[in-house]
Scaffold this active site. Structure first.
Site, PDB file in Angstrom:
ATOM      1  N   GLU A 159       6.856  -0.445  -9.093  1.00  0.00           N
ATOM      2  CA  GLU A 159       7.364  -0.349  -7.816  1.00  0.00           C
ATOM      3  C   GLU A 159       8.764  -0.099  -8.044  1.00  0.00           C
ATOM      4  O   GLU A 159       9.145   0.709  -7.105  1.00  0.00           O
ATOM      5  CB  GLU A 159       7.345  -1.599  -6.854  1.00  0.00           C
ATOM      6  N   HIS A 204      -1.078 -11.028  -0.079  1.00  0.00           N
ATOM      7  CA  HIS A 204      -1.468  -9.871   0.419  1.00  0.00           C
ATOM      8  C   HIS A 204      -1.182  -9.805   2.093  1.00  0.00           C
ATOM      9  O   HIS A 204      -1.727  -9.260   2.694  1.00  0.00           O
ATOM     10  CB  HIS A 204      -3.011  -9.746   0.225  1.00  0.00           C
TER      11      HIS A 204
END
Ligand code: TPP
Ligand code: MG
Length: 718
Positions: free
Chosen positions: A449, A519
């Site tokens: 990322e 999530h």
């Protein structure tokens, strides 16, 4: 150069002098000496309390001056670090400009007095503004080198980039390369390895120079690097040209640099130079190396000082005699003295200029220019379909747009596209884009990322318009430093000389069963704390189209938060609003008028508020709903108007109850509109724990319709 030679050298030994002529050799020495003297002058100023920090390039002058001979000013792209003074001098930065930064002057071209000394940056010479973070430059230089290759076959993108604000500094040359440097310690940062991985995988024209002075402040290299030698570790990278050299020897550095630069210019891939240097002046003036280096070690380093070695060499080779050296040094001293005097007399920036260049002065995404009427047509689209449709539409208009992230491509193996449907994102938000626009515009990245965001920054600085995806908000944290210290700050810290208007699309929230911590988290308030960043969060497909287009067309970095729960709901679908539909940032949407209680909200709570309001309507209670849409900036006028109308307010949000986004809104209402309130401002928010773990728990943790109804009734009791 005022120094004249009296020594006659008929023909220089091309092998010994590496093909350099006398003038160039003298220039090398002069630059190295000038660099050292500038450091010395700054040290003096620091001791006199006229500047507040000093970090020197002493010991690093030879490799960096040599690189300055090989890199082309204003053509190659430079990501230097703080010990690259001699390189910057070679490229064209003047002693005065350097000292203007040291004293924090208004006219410092690197930062307008906003950064510490030696934080180089100069748009005329393609020297990209540097932060203080060790290692962030690596992944940004990758993005910049990607831009180099992109512009090579995307002439339209180049032309579009030149027309955009700051387009006068967009440039591309067919054999340009990108340079990135750092110390030995910075190679321990994950971003160093992330960058090498991409640079080699994509064969980027990226030249690394690691200036190894054996220490990172007090930490010696063997603690920093397994085995104590960074180039040994990098030799396994495929296609990477690796060379090690004595970085205190300008001629050896030049020869090694030349090969590496040519390797990159010929587009054979990235190159890596590991240069051994010294650090005679401690880490900075805030450090005393006697605390951790022995006298012998320091003595040994002194013998390797690049300046004394090279001046001796020039005399021994008959290129300069002692008098000429003295004359050259006297001339440099005079130049530094004059520059110092001028810098000390220079104007300081005014206090209120601090607010300038946080955001683009050229494009105002909050302005009425972004208010457009939708031209609705076609079948209704869900939010996720609208993301793909809007991206596609904008990509056809603007060749500067690249789309990348984890799994965003249809299929990285292009030959597979004949046989498979394609992935196009784990939520399908980028479905079909690679097929339509090509694998150079829409591509998968490694699972990293920080490098996704860093590459976006590098591309955006070069004039491209990256729209990068962070697959799950929960995994944004490796990129936090790139976002907080680079993406948001580049424009401000360079005083408007550089910008990175990238769009980060981030899938957020979503109550995935079992998703919980990893999530389904919220956390938007963390990013609304970042000046320089725009944060938006649409709740309908129509707003997705309008806000995403504004995000792409605006000139600031934007975090575009896509609530996963909303991606495929039937209730927020919309027909396509047309290719020019934009929604201004900072403008709330009045979802429903009402005259008893106001609910101020955004994201997935908007629909719940509508359901609650409908139910309350049946009980004769009238509720107004405001969808903020845009979290930074937010629409204070709309908030104030609804507070003045109903005097009873709920702020409903999924971020944490404490320190969450709505807590700030509630606090401001309390502070500025206290007299308007008939009841305390009520926060209805997620509990201060991780939300959406299981469907049952989600009911307890998240603000649900019944919580909103209860809150409205509670407020009406006041
Ligand atoms: C991300 C980050 N962590 C820590 C620091 C503090 N810091 C500044 S320089 C430095 C050491 C750097 O050593 P090296 O990369 O070897 O470069 P050198 O200063 O030796 O040239 C540290 C720890 C920082 N600026 N950024
Ligand atoms: Mg070091």
């Amino acid at each position: 150069m005022a120094v004249q030679t009296r020594v006659k050298v008929a023909k220089l030994d091309t092998v010994r002098f590496r093909g350099l002529d006398r003038d160039t050799l003298v220039r090398l020495y002069r630059t190295m000496f000038l660099s050292r003297r500038l450091d010395d002058r700054e040290i003096q100023l620091k001791r006199q309390n006229k500047i507040y920090f000093q970090i020197s390039s002493a010991g690093h002058e030879a490799i960096t001056a040599a690189m300055g001979l090989l890199l082309r000013p204003g053509v190659d792209w430079i990501y230097p670090y703080y010990r690259d003074r001699a390189l910057c001098l070679m490229l064209g930065v003047t002693p005065l400009e350097m000292l203007l930064q040291a004293v924090g002057a208004k006219d410092d071209p690197a930062s307008g007095g906003r950064q510490m000394p030696s934080h180089w940056g100069h748009n005329k010479w393609n020297i990209v503004s540097r932060s203080s973070c060790t290692g962030t430059q690596f992944v940004q230089s990758v993005g910049s080198a990607e831009a180099t290759l992109y512009f090579e076959h995307r002439q339209k993108a180049l032309a579009q980039a030149k027309k955009a604000p700051l387009g006068q500094y967009v440039n591309h040359d067919s054999d340009e390369i990108v340079y990135v440097s750092a110390g030995d310690g910075a190679t321990s940062e994950g971003e160093f390895w992330e960058s090498l991985n991409v640079a080699c995988a994509k064969k980027l024209p990226l030249l690394y120079v690691i200036e190894d002075n054996g220490y990172a402040i007090s930490v010696p290299v063997e603690v920093q690097t397994a085995g104590g030698n960074i180039s040994r570790l990098t030799r396994g990278f495929p296609g990477l040209h690796v060379a090690e050299c004595d970085g205190t020897d300008p001629l050896e550095s030049y020869a090694v640099g030349k090969e590496a630069v040519e390797y990159c210019r010929q587009r054979r891939g990235p190159a890596f130079i590991h240069a051994h240097v010294t650090r005679p002046y401690s880490h900075s003036l805030s450090d005393d190396e006697k605390l951790y280096k022995t006298a012998e070690e320091r003595e040994d380093e002194a013998h390797r000082d690049p300046l004394s070695k090279f001046s001796l060499f020039l005399v021994r080779e008959g290129l300069l005699d002692q008098k000429q050296i003295e004359a050259l040094e006297a001339e440099v001293d005079r130049e530094v003295r004059e520059a110092g005097d001028q810098a000390l007399a220079a104007e300081q920036p005014s206090i209120d200029s601090i607010r300038v260049n946080v955001y683009s002065p050229d494009v105002d995404p909050t302005s009425s220019a972004f208010a457009a009427e939708p031209q609705l047509h076609g079948a209704p689209k869900t939010m996720v379909e609208m993301v793909a449709a809007t991206l596609s539409d904008e990509m056809s208009r603007d060749e500067r747009i690249t789309v990348f992230g984890e799994d965003v491509a249809d299929a990285s193996r292009e030959e597979n596209l004949k046989h498979v449907k394609g992935k196009g994102g784990v939520f399908k938000a980028t479905s079909g884009l690679q097929r339509k626009y090509g694998a150079d515009r829409v591509f998968n990245t490694p699972l990293a990322e920080a490098s996704i965001v860093g590459r976006a920054i590098g591309m955006a600085v070069r004039g491209l318009k990256p729209v990068a995806e962070i697959q799950f908000f929960d995994y944004i944290w490796p990129a936090m430093m790139q976002i907080r210290d680079e993406l948001c700050v580049t424009r401000w810290r360079s005083n408007g000389n550089f910008k990175c208007p990238a769009v980060l699309r981030v899938a957020i929230g979503g109550y995935l069963t079992g998703g919980g911590v990893y999530h389904s988290q919220s956390g938007e308030s963390i990013f609304t704390h970042c000046p320089g960043l725009r944060v938006v969060m649409p709740s309908t497909a129509l707003d997705v189209a309008g806000l995403l287009r504004t995000a792409i067309r605006c000139d600031d970095p934007v975090m575009f938060l896509e609530h996963k729960h909303l991606y495929r709901q039937p209730y927020n679908r919309s027909e396509y609003p047309g290719s020019d539909y934009t929604v201004p940032f900072g403008k709330a949407r009045l979802v429903k008028e009402g005259d008893e209680v106001s609910i101020i909200t955004y994201g997935a709570i908007v629909h719940r508020a509508e359901v609650a309001a409908a139910q309350l309507q049946r009980e004769g209670i009238s509720v107004e709903i405001i969808d903020l849409r845009s979290l930074s900036p937010y629409d204070w006028e709309a908030i104030a108007a609804t507070v003045r109308r109903n005097h009873r307010v709920i702020v409903a949000y999924e971020d944490m109850l404490s320190f969450g986004y709505g807590a700030e809104i509630a606090a401001r209402i309390g502070e500025e509109l206290f007299d308007e309130l008939d009841a305390p401002v009520k926060r209805v928010a997620a509990m201060d724990t991780f939300c959406a773990y299981q469907p049952k728990l989600e009911d307890v943790i998240l603000p649900q319709t019944e919580h909103l109804i209860a809150a409205v009734k509670q407020l009406l009791e006041y």
